[in-house]
Design a protein around this motif. Structure first.
Motif, PDB file in Angstrom:
ATOM      1  N   GLY A   1      49.597 -56.535 -16.796  1.00 16.73           N
ATOM      2  CA  GLY A   1      49.875 -57.510 -17.846  1.00 16.73           C
ATOM      3  C   GLY A   1      49.323 -57.175 -19.214  1.00 16.73           C
ATOM      4  N   CYS A   2      49.510 -55.948 -19.654  1.00 16.37           N
ATOM      5  CA  CYS A   2      49.072 -55.546 -20.995  1.00 16.37           C
ATOM      6  C   CYS A   2      49.754 -56.422 -22.046  1.00 16.37           C
ATOM      7  CB  CYS A   2      49.420 -54.076 -21.225  1.00 16.37           C
ATOM      8  SG  CYS A   2      49.150 -53.504 -22.904  1.00 16.37           S
ATOM      9  N   LYS A   3      48.951 -56.949 -22.958  1.00 17.04           N
ATOM     10  CA  LYS A   3      49.493 -57.829 -24.007  1.00 17.04           C
ATOM     11  C   LYS A   3      50.384 -57.058 -24.979  1.00 17.04           C
ATOM     12  CE  LYS A   3      47.098 -61.424 -22.657  1.00 17.04           C
ATOM     13  NZ  LYS A   3      47.601 -61.990 -21.434  1.00 17.04           N
ATOM     14  N   GLU A   4      50.110 -55.757 -25.144  1.00 15.52           N
ATOM     15  CA  GLU A   4      50.882 -54.953 -26.085  1.00 15.52           C
ATOM     16  C   GLU A   4      52.168 -54.385 -25.482  1.00 15.52           C
ATOM     17  OE1 GLU A   4      48.626 -51.962 -28.321  1.00 15.52           O
ATOM     18  OE2 GLU A   4      46.797 -52.998 -27.684  1.00 15.52           O
ATOM     19  N   HIS A   5      52.092 -53.902 -24.238  1.00 16.81           N
ATOM     20  CA  HIS A   5      53.213 -53.153 -23.680  1.00 16.81           C
ATOM     21  C   HIS A   5      53.789 -53.722 -22.388  1.00 16.81           C
ATOM     22  CE1 HIS A   5      50.769 -50.300 -26.050  1.00 16.81           C
ATOM     23  NE2 HIS A   5      51.945 -50.037 -26.563  1.00 16.81           N
ATOM     24  N   GLY A   6      53.134 -54.706 -21.821  1.00 14.70           N
ATOM     25  CA  GLY A   6      53.657 -55.294 -20.592  1.00 14.70           C
ATOM     26  C   GLY A   6      54.882 -56.135 -20.901  1.00 14.70           C
ATOM     27  N   ASN A   7      55.826 -56.142 -19.985  1.00 16.23           N
ATOM     28  CA  ASN A   7      57.000 -56.983 -20.191  1.00 16.23           C
ATOM     29  C   ASN A   7      57.362 -57.658 -18.876  1.00 16.23           C
ATOM     30  OD1 ASN A   7      57.947 -54.761 -18.839  1.00 16.23           O
ATOM     31  ND2 ASN A   7      59.728 -54.458 -20.133  1.00 16.23           N
TER      32      ASN A   7
ATOM     33  N   TRP B   1      43.518 -48.825 -20.142  1.00 16.59           N
ATOM     34  CA  TRP B   1      44.944 -49.134 -20.111  1.00 16.59           C
ATOM     35  C   TRP B   1      45.744 -47.840 -20.081  1.00 16.59           C
ATOM     36  CZ3 TRP B   1      46.856 -53.589 -18.822  1.00 16.59           C
ATOM     37  CH2 TRP B   1      46.149 -54.755 -19.105  1.00 16.59           C
ATOM     38  N   GLU B   2      46.848 -47.889 -19.404  1.00 21.17           N
ATOM     39  CA  GLU B   2      47.784 -46.766 -19.336  1.00 21.17           C
ATOM     40  C   GLU B   2      48.147 -46.286 -20.743  1.00 21.17           C
ATOM     41  OE1 GLU B   2      52.370 -46.260 -17.710  1.00 21.17           O
ATOM     42  OE2 GLU B   2      51.541 -48.263 -18.001  1.00 21.17           O
ATOM     43  N   HIS B   3      48.389 -47.218 -21.667  1.00 19.94           N
ATOM     44  CA  HIS B   3      48.806 -46.820 -23.010  1.00 19.94           C
ATOM     45  C   HIS B   3      47.694 -46.087 -23.766  1.00 19.94           C
ATOM     46  CE1 HIS B   3      47.169 -50.896 -24.072  1.00 19.94           C
ATOM     47  NE2 HIS B   3      46.692 -50.207 -25.094  1.00 19.94           N
TER      48      HIS B   3
ATOM     49  N   LYS C   1      48.118 -42.530 -22.699  1.00 19.80           N
ATOM     50  CA  LYS C   1      49.343 -41.951 -23.241  1.00 19.80           C
ATOM     51  C   LYS C   1      49.263 -41.751 -24.759  1.00 19.80           C
ATOM     52  CE  LYS C   1      52.518 -43.468 -19.662  1.00 19.80           C
ATOM     53  NZ  LYS C   1      53.663 -44.345 -19.332  1.00 19.80           N
ATOM     54  N   GLN C   2      48.592 -42.677 -25.461  1.00 22.23           N
ATOM     55  CA  GLN C   2      48.531 -42.592 -26.922  1.00 22.23           C
ATOM     56  C   GLN C   2      47.592 -41.488 -27.395  1.00 22.23           C
ATOM     57  OE1 GLN C   2      47.548 -46.570 -28.143  1.00 22.23           O
ATOM     58  NE2 GLN C   2      49.645 -47.278 -27.977  1.00 22.23           N
TER      59      GLN C   2
END
Length: 155
Positions: free
Chosen positions: A70-76, A114-116, A119-120
């Motif tokens: 449930g990432c606030k930036e990238h979760g959908n 976080w996964e992002h 990746k970032q």
């Protein structure tokens, strides 16, 4: 919007998603191992099954995917069966909080990535993990030396 996949295609797709040995988890653990850090991966005997655990230094590291945690930036939230997914992802977040509180109460060092983040900027994240481990090692050494200096053998 309707799902572009059939029920059977969606089922196979969801079954293919792995909980362990993801590419980002494997990359992180491989690089830590190459740098000389020894740990256990996906320790099923530990609460929350940490992705990386070093019991000697009382640290656990969790690599949380943006979707499942449930990432606030990238979760959908998928548009099909939205109420199920809202409930499922909310429970995952609650479980993450329970796991975090469990380790904090036991005075363990806990790190969530976080996964992002990986990746970032992979190298910055890797260095952040290394600093976390090194700090835990210093704390462990301090406590060990303090315990030895306070130890008075009988006789």
């Amino acid at each position: 919007m309707a799902d572009v996949l059939t029920k059977e295609q969606r089922r196979r797709n969801m079954q293919a998603i792995r909980a362990t040995h993801t590419s980002i988890e494997d990359k992180m653990s491989t690089d830590l191992w190459r740098r000389g850090y020894r740990f256990r991966k996906n320790v099923s005997s530990m609460f929350g099954k940490p992705d990386i655990a070093i019991k000697k230094y009382k640290i656990v590291i969790f690599i949380d995917s943006c979707f499942w945690h449930g990432c606030k930036e990238h979760g959908n939230i998928p548009k099909t069966n939205e109420s199920f997914w809202l409930q499922k992802l909310a429970r995952n977040s609650e479980r993450d909080q329970e796991v975090t509180e469990y380790y904090q109460a036991g005075r363990w060092g806990i790190m969530r990535i976080w996964e992002h983040e990986i990746k970032q900027d992979y190298h910055v994240t890797l260095e952040k993990v290394i600093k976390f481990i090194e700090y835990a090692k210093k704390i462990h050494a301090y406590k060990t030396n303090k315990a030895r200096s306070n130890f008075n053998p009988p006789g």
